[in-house]
Design an enzyme around this catalytic site. Structure first.
Site, PDB file in Angstrom:
ATOM      1  N   VAL A  65      20.342   3.885  53.635  1.00  0.00           N
ATOM      2  CA  VAL A  65      20.121   2.449  53.407  1.00  0.00           C
ATOM      3  C   VAL A  65      20.603   1.593  54.579  1.00  0.00           C
ATOM      4  O   VAL A  65      20.330   0.393  54.604  1.00  0.00           O
ATOM      5  CB  VAL A  65      20.783   1.963  52.096  1.00  0.00           C
ATOM      6  CG1 VAL A  65      20.212   2.692  50.889  1.00  0.00           C
ATOM      7  CG2 VAL A  65      22.305   2.100  52.145  1.00  0.00           C
ATOM      8  N   TYR A 156      35.907  -3.620  53.979  1.00  0.00           N
ATOM      9  CA  TYR A 156      35.332  -3.452  52.635  1.00  0.00           C
ATOM     10  C   TYR A 156      35.340  -4.777  51.857  1.00  0.00           C
ATOM     11  O   TYR A 156      34.340  -5.144  51.244  1.00  0.00           O
ATOM     12  CB  TYR A 156      36.163  -2.395  51.913  1.00  0.00           C
ATOM     13  CG  TYR A 156      35.650  -1.954  50.563  1.00  0.00           C
ATOM     14  CD1 TYR A 156      34.637  -1.006  50.448  1.00  0.00           C
ATOM     15  CD2 TYR A 156      36.206  -2.461  49.392  1.00  0.00           C
ATOM     16  CE1 TYR A 156      34.193  -0.585  49.201  1.00  0.00           C
ATOM     17  CE2 TYR A 156      35.772  -2.044  48.146  1.00  0.00           C
ATOM     18  CZ  TYR A 156      34.761  -1.103  48.051  1.00  0.00           C
ATOM     19  OH  TYR A 156      34.332  -0.683  46.817  1.00  0.00           O
ATOM     20  N   LYS A 160      32.044  -6.708  50.526  1.00  0.00           N
ATOM     21  CA  LYS A 160      31.860  -6.954  49.092  1.00  0.00           C
ATOM     22  C   LYS A 160      31.786  -8.447  48.781  1.00  0.00           C
ATOM     23  O   LYS A 160      31.070  -8.860  47.862  1.00  0.00           O
ATOM     24  CB  LYS A 160      32.982  -6.272  48.292  1.00  0.00           C
ATOM     25  CG  LYS A 160      32.952  -4.742  48.381  1.00  0.00           C
ATOM     26  CD  LYS A 160      31.641  -4.178  47.840  1.00  0.00           C
ATOM     27  CE  LYS A 160      31.620  -2.662  47.774  1.00  0.00           C
ATOM     28  NZ  LYS A 160      30.344  -2.142  47.275  1.00  0.00           N
TER      29      LYS A 160
END
Ligand code: NAP
Length: 248
Positions: A65, A156, A160
């Protein structure tokens, strides 16, 4: 049980962990599934077998992806097999945890590319089909780290939090075509991703969690199934926190 009979779903990163549980939950409710994985073909095939044993249809598709080509190939494979795509769950994700002092540009880019850019590529690849159908459900798997931040997870947490911005922008952009876009923000869930945490860190997380336990992948999967269902038809741009009362 909310029926997803006749619906088709792509779940990225569904060979293991939360993605696998989401795929099984959607299949249990009647959806046809595209199981996406990056490198773990055997695990993906096992998920396909489990879904077939539930009486639903499934197909495993290798696709990275991180690239537009990977996302486009994934969508093409889904359309060739099923002729429609009703639900996209962008779940594929990685961690490269370390303090900023030690975080390399490569650590930063790897996490942003997989967790955030991956969702962008997949939403872009699927949007033409959903726009034509005048219906669709896009669900991004964010994290409480994106809401409250987490030391050692600058990459991260940024990815997010970025997913939440992407969710809200797309909810506004696609709403007039009956496409809802929502995010689910899990707390600590027992998967391969959290298996490497020290016992002390797991215990600290458990203590901070009102329900006094780590989550199971199925806890997240049921929330995703709700957002994918007709019962959630008037919910868009929402972030559903599934954390047992960790980040409140
Ligand atoms: P996991 O067990 O490590 O599984 C990760 C999945 O992502 C695997 O299926 C993996 O495929 C796939 N993947 C990784 N890179 C990919 C790529 N470039 N292209 C396609 N697929 C790729 O992780 P998890 O714990 O289930 O986490 C799933 C999602 O939930 C992630 O977005 C994660 O950030 C989020 N989340 C997890 C927790 C938690 O506590 N576990 C909490 C909050 C949010 P292969 O099997 O082929 O490697």
């Amino acid at each position: 049980m909310n029926s997803l009979n006749g619906r088709v779903a792509i779940v990225t990163g569904s060979s293991r962990g939360i993605g696998r549980a989401i795929a099984l939950e959607l299949a249990l409710r009647g959806a046809g599934l595209v199981i996406n994985y990056h490198s773990n073909a055997a695990a993906a095939q096992e998920v396909v077998r489990e879904i077939e044993s539930l009486g639903a249809q499934a197909l495993a598709v290798q696709a990275d992806v991180r690239t537009a080509e990977g996302a486009e190939a994934l969508v093409r494979a889904a359309l060739e097999a099923f002729g429609q795509i009703d639900i996209l769950v962008s779940n594929a994700g990685i961690v490269r945890d370390t303090l900023l002092l030690r975080m390399s540009p490569d650590d930063w880019h790897a996490v942003i590319e997989t967790n955030l850019t991956g969702a962008f590529h997949c939403a872009k690849a699927v949007q033409r089909t959903m726009l034509k159908q005048r219906s669709g459900r896009i669900i991004h798997i964010s994290s409480v780290s994106g809401l409250v931040g987490n030391a050692g997870q600058a990459n991260y947490s940024a990815a997010k939090a970025g997913l939440i911005g992407l969710t809200k922008a797309l909810a506004r952009e696609l709403g007039s075509r009956n496409i809802t876009v929502n995010a689910v923000a899990p707390g600590y869930i027992a998967t391969d991703m959290t298996a490497s945490l020290t016992a002390e860190r797991v215990e600290a997380a458990r203590k901070q969690t009102a329900l006094g336990r780590l989550g199971e992948p199925e806890d997240v999967a049921r929330a995703v199934a709700f957002l994918a269902s007709d019962d959630a038809a008037y919910i868009t741009g929402h972030v559903l926190v599934v954390d047992g009362g960790l980040a409140m």
